[in-house]
Design a protein around this motif. Structure first.
Motif, PDB file in Angstrom:
ATOM      1  N   SER A  61       0.836  -1.183   0.000  1.00 49.52           N
ATOM      2  CA  SER A  61       0.000   0.000   0.000  1.00 49.52           C
ATOM      3  C   SER A  61       0.879   1.243   0.000  1.00 49.52           C
ATOM      4  CB  SER A  61      -0.944  -0.015   1.194  1.00 49.52           C
ATOM      5  OG  SER A  61      -0.271   0.300   2.378  1.00 49.52           O
ATOM      6  N   LEU A  62       0.328   2.303  -0.511  1.00 48.88           N
ATOM      7  CA  LEU A  62       1.021   3.583  -0.606  1.00 48.88           C
ATOM      8  C   LEU A  62       0.386   4.548   0.378  1.00 48.88           C
ATOM      9  CD1 LEU A  62       2.970   5.583  -2.047  1.00 48.88           C
ATOM     10  CD2 LEU A  62       1.091   6.055  -3.632  1.00 48.88           C
ATOM     11  N   THR A  63       1.220   5.169   1.195  1.00 50.18           N
ATOM     12  CA  THR A  63       0.770   6.185   2.136  1.00 50.18           C
ATOM     13  C   THR A  63       1.666   7.396   1.953  1.00 50.18           C
ATOM     14  OG1 THR A  63       0.159   4.476   3.713  1.00 50.18           O
ATOM     15  CG2 THR A  63       0.315   6.714   4.563  1.00 50.18           C
ATOM     16  N   VAL A  64       1.068   8.578   1.731  1.00 53.16           N
ATOM     17  CA  VAL A  64       1.858   9.793   1.544  1.00 53.16           C
ATOM     18  C   VAL A  64       1.255  10.946   2.328  1.00 53.16           C
ATOM     19  CG1 VAL A  64       2.718   9.187  -0.754  1.00 53.16           C
ATOM     20  CG2 VAL A  64       0.600  10.473  -0.540  1.00 53.16           C
ATOM     21  N   SER A  65       2.123  11.892   2.628  1.00 51.19           N
ATOM     22  CA  SER A  65       1.711  13.151   3.223  1.00 51.19           C
ATOM     23  C   SER A  65       2.214  14.243   2.293  1.00 51.19           C
ATOM     24  CB  SER A  65       2.323  13.304   4.614  1.00 51.19           C
ATOM     25  OG  SER A  65       2.005  14.571   5.136  1.00 51.19           O
ATOM     26  N   ALA A  66       1.298  14.988   1.707  1.00 52.25           N
ATOM     27  CA  ALA A  66       1.667  15.964   0.683  1.00 52.25           C
ATOM     28  C   ALA A  66       1.559  17.388   1.205  1.00 52.25           C
ATOM     29  CB  ALA A  66       0.770  15.801  -0.527  1.00 52.25           C
ATOM     30  N   THR A  67       2.509  18.230   0.756  1.00 53.36           N
ATOM     31  CA  THR A  67       2.463  19.666   1.012  1.00 53.36           C
ATOM     32  C   THR A  67       2.996  20.373  -0.224  1.00 53.36           C
ATOM     33  OG1 THR A  67       4.666  19.660   1.983  1.00 53.36           O
ATOM     34  CG2 THR A  67       2.824  19.444   3.506  1.00 53.36           C
ATOM     35  N   GLY A  68       2.235  21.261  -0.784  1.00 52.00           N
ATOM     36  CA  GLY A  68       2.697  22.022  -1.942  1.00 52.00           C
ATOM     37  C   GLY A  68       3.019  21.150  -3.127  1.00 52.00           C
ATOM     38  N   ALA A  69       4.291  21.163  -3.537  1.00 46.59           N
ATOM     39  CA  ALA A  69       4.707  20.442  -4.732  1.00 46.59           C
ATOM     40  C   ALA A  69       5.441  19.148  -4.428  1.00 46.59           C
ATOM     41  CB  ALA A  69       5.586  21.340  -5.594  1.00 46.59           C
ATOM     42  N   SER A  70       5.389  18.663  -3.171  1.00 49.15           N
ATOM     43  CA  SER A  70       6.085  17.415  -2.860  1.00 49.15           C
ATOM     44  C   SER A  70       5.303  16.588  -1.845  1.00 49.15           C
ATOM     45  CB  SER A  70       7.490  17.694  -2.329  1.00 49.15           C
ATOM     46  OG  SER A  70       7.418  18.317  -1.072  1.00 49.15           O
ATOM     47  N   ALA A  71       5.675  15.306  -1.784  1.00 46.31           N
ATOM     48  CA  ALA A  71       5.028  14.383  -0.852  1.00 46.31           C
ATOM     49  C   ALA A  71       6.042  13.346  -0.411  1.00 46.31           C
ATOM     50  CB  ALA A  71       3.833  13.713  -1.500  1.00 46.31           C
ATOM     51  N   ASP A  72       5.964  12.948   0.835  1.00 44.77           N
ATOM     52  CA  ASP A  72       6.792  11.886   1.391  1.00 44.77           C
ATOM     53  C   ASP A  72       5.886  10.816   1.959  1.00 44.77           C
ATOM     54  OD1 ASP A  72       9.599  12.916   1.186  1.00 44.77           O
ATOM     55  OD2 ASP A  72       8.687  14.585   2.302  1.00 44.77           O
ATOM     56  N   GLY A  73       6.353   9.577   1.908  1.00 43.22           N
ATOM     57  CA  GLY A  73       5.540   8.503   2.453  1.00 43.22           C
ATOM     58  C   GLY A  73       6.215   7.168   2.322  1.00 43.22           C
ATOM     59  N   THR A  74       5.401   6.125   2.326  1.00 44.36           N
ATOM     60  CA  THR A  74       5.905   4.764   2.213  1.00 44.36           C
ATOM     61  C   THR A  74       5.110   3.997   1.162  1.00 44.36           C
ATOM     62  OG1 THR A  74       4.441   4.020   3.978  1.00 44.36           O
ATOM     63  CG2 THR A  74       6.675   4.628   4.609  1.00 44.36           C
ATOM     64  N   LEU A  75       5.810   3.096   0.494  1.00 42.27           N
ATOM     65  CA  LEU A  75       5.210   2.160  -0.439  1.00 42.27           C
ATOM     66  C   LEU A  75       5.620   0.787   0.067  1.00 42.27           C
ATOM     67  CD1 LEU A  75       3.669   1.482  -3.013  1.00 42.27           C
ATOM     68  CD2 LEU A  75       5.809   1.790  -4.281  1.00 42.27           C
ATOM     69  N   GLY A  76       4.701   0.144   0.754  1.00 41.86           N
ATOM     70  CA  GLY A  76       5.060  -1.086   1.448  1.00 41.86           C
ATOM     71  C   GLY A  76       6.045  -0.741   2.553  1.00 41.86           C
ATOM     72  N   VAL A  77       7.249  -1.315   2.487  1.00 39.20           N
ATOM     73  CA  VAL A  77       8.271  -1.032   3.493  1.00 39.20           C
ATOM     74  C   VAL A  77       9.283   0.014   3.024  1.00 39.20           C
ATOM     75  CG1 VAL A  77       8.064  -3.307   4.568  1.00 39.20           C
ATOM     76  CG2 VAL A  77       9.706  -2.974   2.723  1.00 39.20           C
ATOM     77  N   SER A  78       9.174   0.466   1.781  1.00 35.79           N
ATOM     78  CA  SER A  78      10.126   1.432   1.220  1.00 35.79           C
ATOM     79  C   SER A  78       9.635   2.861   1.406  1.00 35.79           C
ATOM     80  CB  SER A  78      10.310   1.183  -0.282  1.00 35.79           C
ATOM     81  OG  SER A  78      10.794  -0.113  -0.518  1.00 35.79           O
ATOM     82  N   LYS A  79      10.598   3.748   1.698  1.00 40.20           N
ATOM     83  CA  LYS A  79      10.281   5.169   1.781  1.00 40.20           C
ATOM     84  C   LYS A  79      10.256   5.751   0.371  1.00 40.20           C
ATOM     85  CE  LYS A  79      12.116   5.920   6.353  1.00 40.20           C
ATOM     86  NZ  LYS A  79      12.966   6.722   7.204  1.00 40.20           N
ATOM     87  N   VAL A  80       9.322   6.690   0.134  1.00 42.32           N
ATOM     88  CA  VAL A  80       9.218   7.331  -1.180  1.00 42.32           C
ATOM     89  C   VAL A  80       9.138   8.840  -1.012  1.00 42.32           C
ATOM     90  CG1 VAL A  80       8.101   5.385  -2.330  1.00 42.32           C
ATOM     91  CG2 VAL A  80       6.703   7.117  -1.237  1.00 42.32           C
ATOM     92  N   HIS A  81       9.614   9.530  -2.026  1.00 45.33           N
ATOM     93  CA  HIS A  81       9.482  10.979  -2.107  1.00 45.33           C
ATOM     94  C   HIS A  81       9.009  11.289  -3.517  1.00 45.33           C
ATOM     95  CE1 HIS A  81      10.201  15.250  -1.587  1.00 45.33           C
ATOM     96  NE2 HIS A  81      10.754  15.222  -2.793  1.00 45.33           N
ATOM     97  N   MET A  82       7.959  12.087  -3.641  1.00 48.40           N
ATOM     98  CA  MET A  82       7.430  12.498  -4.939  1.00 48.40           C
ATOM     99  C   MET A  82       7.424  14.017  -4.989  1.00 48.40           C
ATOM    100  SD  MET A  82       4.193   9.933  -5.448  1.00 48.40           S
ATOM    101  CE  MET A  82       3.401  10.369  -3.905  1.00 48.40           C
ATOM    102  N   SER A  83       7.715  14.538  -6.165  1.00 46.04           N
ATOM    103  CA  SER A  83       7.610  15.982  -6.355  1.00 46.04           C
ATOM    104  C   SER A  83       7.135  16.239  -7.769  1.00 46.04           C
ATOM    105  CB  SER A  83       8.943  16.678  -6.099  1.00 46.04           C
ATOM    106  OG  SER A  83       9.920  16.224  -7.004  1.00 46.04           O
ATOM    107  N   ARG A  84       6.546  17.398  -7.951  1.00 46.48           N
ATOM    108  CA  ARG A  84       6.097  17.768  -9.284  1.00 46.48           C
ATOM    109  C   ARG A  84       6.809  19.035  -9.702  1.00 46.48           C
ATOM    110  NH1 ARG A  84       2.091  21.939  -9.099  1.00 46.48           N
ATOM    111  NH2 ARG A  84       1.371  22.236  -6.981  1.00 46.48           N
ATOM    112  N   ARG A  85       6.986  19.138 -10.990  1.00 46.07           N
ATOM    113  CA  ARG A  85       7.570  20.356 -11.528  1.00 46.07           C
ATOM    114  C   ARG A  85       6.529  21.443 -11.524  1.00 46.07           C
ATOM    115  NH1 ARG A  85      10.029  18.578 -17.058  1.00 46.07           N
ATOM    116  NH2 ARG A  85      10.894  16.724 -16.170  1.00 46.07           N
TER     117      ARG A  85
END
Length: 115
Positions: free
Chosen positions: A1-25
């Motif tokens: 499962s994917l869990t994220v916390s987003a603010t503005g143009a980026s988000a941090d969270g987890t995908l299963g046991v891995s940490k993820v960071h997403m950002s948009r241009r």
């Protein structure tokens, strides 16, 4: 499962046991089409998605269209917000509506519709 916390143009969270960071241009948004219009734009037919030619706009209200079958026409245009309206000699009127970042447009030249 994917869990994220987003603010503005980026988000941090987890995908299963891995940490993820997403950002948009963050693309610039322009006041009107005159900022990005003077250029060469491909014409893609709405009916089948084929590249059928290009249209070119200069910064003084002049326009030129050329289709892949060799048909060409000169014209003129006016900008109203992110919409460009004008006329190509021999083809008739045209109208193109652009996205505020100037990356996409959709509209018509005569009776043909384009993206």
């Amino acid at each position: 499962s994917l869990t994220v916390s987003a603010t503005g143009a980026s988000a941090d969270g987890t995908l299963g046991v891995s940490k993820v960071h997403m950002s948009r241009r963050v693309m610039p948004l322009y006041e009107d089409a005159s900022y990005y219009l003077p250029d060469l734009w491909d014409l893609w037919a709405k009916i089948d998605g084929q590249l059928v030619g290009y249209v070119e706009f200069d910064d003084s209200g002049g326009a030129y269209v050329e289709y892949s079958n060799g048909w060409k026409a000169d014209g003129d245009y006016v900008v109203t917000g992110h919409t460009v309206n004008g006329n190509f000699r021999g083809l008739g009127g045209f109208s193109l509506a652009f996205t505020p970042d100037g990356t996409l447009a959709s509209g018509s030249i005569g009776t043909s519709k384009f993206d």
